[in-house]
Write a protein that holds these residues in place. Structure first.
Motif, PDB file in Angstrom:
ATOM      1  N   ALA A  10      29.558  69.259  91.502  1.00 18.90           N
ATOM      2  CA  ALA A  10      30.029  70.576  91.947  1.00 18.90           C
ATOM      3  C   ALA A  10      28.911  71.593  92.024  1.00 18.90           C
ATOM      4  CB  ALA A  10      31.086  71.073  90.952  1.00 18.90           C
ATOM      5  N   ASP A  12      28.752  75.390  90.496  1.00 19.69           N
ATOM      6  CA  ASP A  12      29.471  76.267  89.578  1.00 19.69           C
ATOM      7  C   ASP A  12      28.924  77.682  89.665  1.00 19.69           C
ATOM      8  OD1 ASP A  12      30.831  74.019  88.648  1.00 19.69           O
ATOM      9  OD2 ASP A  12      29.625  73.840  86.816  1.00 19.69           O
ATOM     10  N   PHE A  78      32.705  70.790  96.151  1.00 18.29           N
ATOM     11  CA  PHE A  78      33.601  71.398  95.166  1.00 18.29           C
ATOM     12  C   PHE A  78      32.902  72.570  94.481  1.00 18.29           C
ATOM     13  CE2 PHE A  78      35.127  70.767  90.552  1.00 18.29           C
ATOM     14  CZ  PHE A  78      36.260  71.543  90.712  1.00 18.29           C
ATOM     15  N   ARG A  91      36.969  80.071  77.613  1.00 20.69           N
ATOM     16  CA  ARG A  91      36.501  80.589  78.904  1.00 20.69           C
ATOM     17  C   ARG A  91      37.689  80.764  79.834  1.00 20.69           C
ATOM     18  NH1 ARG A  91      33.585  75.107  80.594  1.00 20.69           N
ATOM     19  NH2 ARG A  91      35.414  73.964  81.259  1.00 20.69           N
ATOM     20  N   PHE A 101      36.496  67.758  97.538  1.00 22.89           N
ATOM     21  CA  PHE A 101      37.083  67.068  96.382  1.00 22.89           C
ATOM     22  C   PHE A 101      38.601  66.874  96.564  1.00 22.89           C
ATOM     23  CE2 PHE A 101      37.398  67.002  91.511  1.00 22.89           C
ATOM     24  CZ  PHE A 101      36.809  65.757  91.409  1.00 22.89           C
ATOM     25  N   ASN A 122      36.735  63.952  84.051  1.00 21.99           N
ATOM     26  CA  ASN A 122      37.946  64.729  84.292  1.00 21.99           C
ATOM     27  C   ASN A 122      38.279  64.833  85.777  1.00 21.99           C
ATOM     28  OD1 ASN A 122      39.874  66.756  84.430  1.00 21.99           O
ATOM     29  ND2 ASN A 122      38.297  68.359  84.276  1.00 21.99           N
ATOM     30  N   LEU A 148      44.993  71.114  82.692  1.00 29.28           N
ATOM     31  CA  LEU A 148      45.686  71.110  83.983  1.00 29.28           C
ATOM     32  C   LEU A 148      46.517  69.841  84.167  1.00 29.28           C
ATOM     33  CD1 LEU A 148      45.997  72.318  86.890  1.00 29.28           C
ATOM     34  CD2 LEU A 148      43.934  71.055  87.506  1.00 29.28           C
ATOM     35  N   THR A 230      28.751  75.456  79.656  1.00 34.38           N
ATOM     36  CA  THR A 230      29.401  74.674  80.718  1.00 34.38           C
ATOM     37  C   THR A 230      28.832  73.252  80.738  1.00 34.38           C
ATOM     38  OG1 THR A 230      29.599  76.681  82.025  1.00 34.38           O
ATOM     39  CG2 THR A 230      29.922  74.593  83.196  1.00 34.38           C
ATOM     40  N   GLY A 231      29.726  72.295  80.758  1.00 37.92           N
ATOM     41  CA  GLY A 231      29.291  70.901  80.847  1.00 37.92           C
ATOM     42  C   GLY A 231      28.982  70.260  79.505  1.00 37.92           C
ATOM     43  N   ALA A 232      29.071  71.051  78.421  1.00 39.42           N
ATOM     44  CA  ALA A 232      28.706  70.476  77.114  1.00 39.42           C
ATOM     45  C   ALA A 232      29.635  69.311  76.753  1.00 39.42           C
ATOM     46  CB  ALA A 232      28.735  71.544  76.037  1.00 39.42           C
TER      47      ALA A 232
HETATM   48  P1  AMP Z   1      33.087  71.201  80.588  1.00 38.53           P
HETATM   49  O1  AMP Z   1      32.393  72.505  80.293  1.00 38.53           O
HETATM   50  O2  AMP Z   1      32.520  70.040  79.844  1.00 38.53           O
HETATM   51  O3  AMP Z   1      34.573  71.317  80.473  1.00 38.53           O
HETATM   52  O4  AMP Z   1      32.804  70.853  82.124  1.00 38.53           O
HETATM   53  C1  AMP Z   1      32.656  71.840  83.092  1.00 38.53           C
HETATM   54  C2  AMP Z   1      32.439  71.175  84.439  1.00 38.53           C
HETATM   55  O5  AMP Z   1      33.669  70.626  84.903  1.00 38.53           O
HETATM   56  C3  AMP Z   1      31.967  72.168  85.482  1.00 38.53           C
HETATM   57  O6  AMP Z   1      30.667  71.808  85.902  1.00 38.53           O
HETATM   58  C4  AMP Z   1      32.982  72.070  86.625  1.00 38.53           C
HETATM   59  O7  AMP Z   1      32.357  71.923  87.875  1.00 38.53           O
HETATM   60  C5  AMP Z   1      33.816  70.849  86.296  1.00 38.53           C
HETATM   61  N1  AMP Z   1      35.238  71.094  86.562  1.00 38.53           N
HETATM   62  C6  AMP Z   1      35.941  72.229  86.337  1.00 38.53           C
HETATM   63  N2  AMP Z   1      37.233  72.097  86.749  1.00 38.53           N
HETATM   64  C7  AMP Z   1      37.343  70.832  87.242  1.00 38.53           C
HETATM   65  C8  AMP Z   1      38.421  70.064  87.853  1.00 38.53           C
HETATM   66  N3  AMP Z   1      39.648  70.591  88.033  1.00 38.53           N
HETATM   67  N4  AMP Z   1      38.157  68.793  88.207  1.00 38.53           N
HETATM   68  C9  AMP Z   1      36.948  68.261  88.033  1.00 38.53           C
HETATM   69  N5  AMP Z   1      35.892  68.912  87.506  1.00 38.53           N
HETATM   70  C10 AMP Z   1      36.075  70.186  87.110  1.00 38.53           C
END
Ligand code: AMP
Length: 305
Positions: A10, A12, A78, A91, A101, A122, A148, A230-232
């Motif tokens: 993605a 972000d 995405f 957050r 996507f 996810n 979700l 983010t992404g952790a």
């Molecule tokens: P995390 O902080 O580990 O929850 O992951 C955040 C990442 O998940 C971000 O880089 C987003 O691009 C991705 N993300 C957020 N919402 C979705 C979704 N609905 N489906 C897939 N990836 C997502």
């Protein structure tokens, strides 16, 4: 042993109390791959749009990530946007623009179907099931999810839980999925849905690892300053599954160590925006932080009385 990951790549847009950054490289599968690649070969299945920079694909390839399963579709990549306040454990999602996507159908290249280790990042649980249907007897499958899907696709998510070896979820998701507030009850209830291992991620506090009757804890590595978490969670997943795939062992002690590796990598991820820090961190720094994390929780085990 090689790990196959399926999930989002993605752009972000991230707001923290200190800064706003637009179109940072993100996506769960992106964070996972860049991390797991420190430990084991990685195959990535995802979709990006025509706007995705070749430069980043080159970075991934240089890390040894196989991109044969990366689709480039007509349209935009995405885009997700989130905002953090002072409490980085929470957050607000500001935007989820699915773009290419929305029509993502993960089709595994023939050569990926026998990959022994799998991480279903996810994505919609039905897509996670579609991936599993294409695999031939994987040795270990782990999946991540989000609130979700608990809200909108619970039946499919339960099917995923019943078919994977490990389910990773954060504390809010564990409570929501199980209907239990107490985290021990929540973890055990998720375990009873089928997976052999349940990892409940506790953000800046660490993670609980449930396997059978065994329960372990790893602290998060404390940081003076968090820049962007983010992404952790996906980075944790990359360290966790990467370590398991490297050692091919599911004993409670290996799972515990794998979670410590996840914790160490997750902390690096938080030190800069997006996956920036994952691109500069060295094996030596990872090793040092792992040793420091071990010391954090170590006390002598001589009896007290
Ligand atoms: P995390 O902080 O580990 O929850 O992951 C955040 C990442 O998940 C971000 O880089 C987003 O691009 C991705 N993300 C957020 N919402 C979705 C979704 N609905 N489906 C897939 N990836 C997502």
């Amino acid at each position: 042993m090689t790990v196959l990951v399926v999930g989002s790549v993605a752009f972000d847009t991230i707001e923290t109390p200190a800064e706003r950054r637009e179109l940072v490289l993100g996506g769960a599968a992106n964070y996972f791959s860049l991390t797991a690649a420190f430990f084991t070969p990685v195959q990535l299945v995802a979709v990006v749009g025509q706007d995705f920079p070749q430069q980043h694909l080159t970075v991934m390839q240089d890390k040894g990530i196989c991109l044969d399963g990366l689709q480039k579709a007509d349209g935009k990549t995405f885009h997700w946007s989130g905002r953090y306040g002072d409490n980085f454990n929470e957050r607000d999602t500001l935007a989820t623009d699915l773009n290419v996507f929305a029509d993502f159908k993960p089709t595994l290249p023939e050569a990926y179907r026998q990959t022994p280790y799998v991480f279903l990042a996810n994505i919609q649980p039905q897509l996670q099931l579609d991936v599993l249907d294409q695999m031939k007897d994987p040795q270990f499958v782990a999946a991540d999810t989000m609130n979700l899907w608990i809200d909108t696709a619970l039946d499919s998510l339960r099917k995923v839980a019943s078919r994977v070896d490990a389910l990773l979820l954060n504390e809010g998701e564990a409570r929501q999925l199980s209907g239990e507030y107490n985290l021990l009850k929540a973890g055990r209830a998720v375990l009873s849905m089928g997976p052999k291992v349940v990892v409940v991620k506790l953000g800046e506090y660490g993670a609980l690892i449930f396997s059978g009757t065994d329960l372990r804890f790893v602290p998060a590595f404390p940081l003076d300053q968090v820049t962007d978490p983010t992404g952790a969670g996906d980075t944790f997943g990359g360290g966790f599954v990467g370590h398991i795939a490297k050692h091919q062992d599911l004993s409670a002690s290996t799972l515990h160590k794998a979670a410590a590796v996840g914790s160490v990598m997750g902390a690096f991820c938080c030190e800069d925006f997006g996956p920036e820090r994952l691109l500069t961190v060295t094996e030596q720094e990872i090793e040092q932080r792992f040793q420091a994390l071990c010391q954090l929780g170590a006390f002598d085990t001589k009896t007290l009385f």
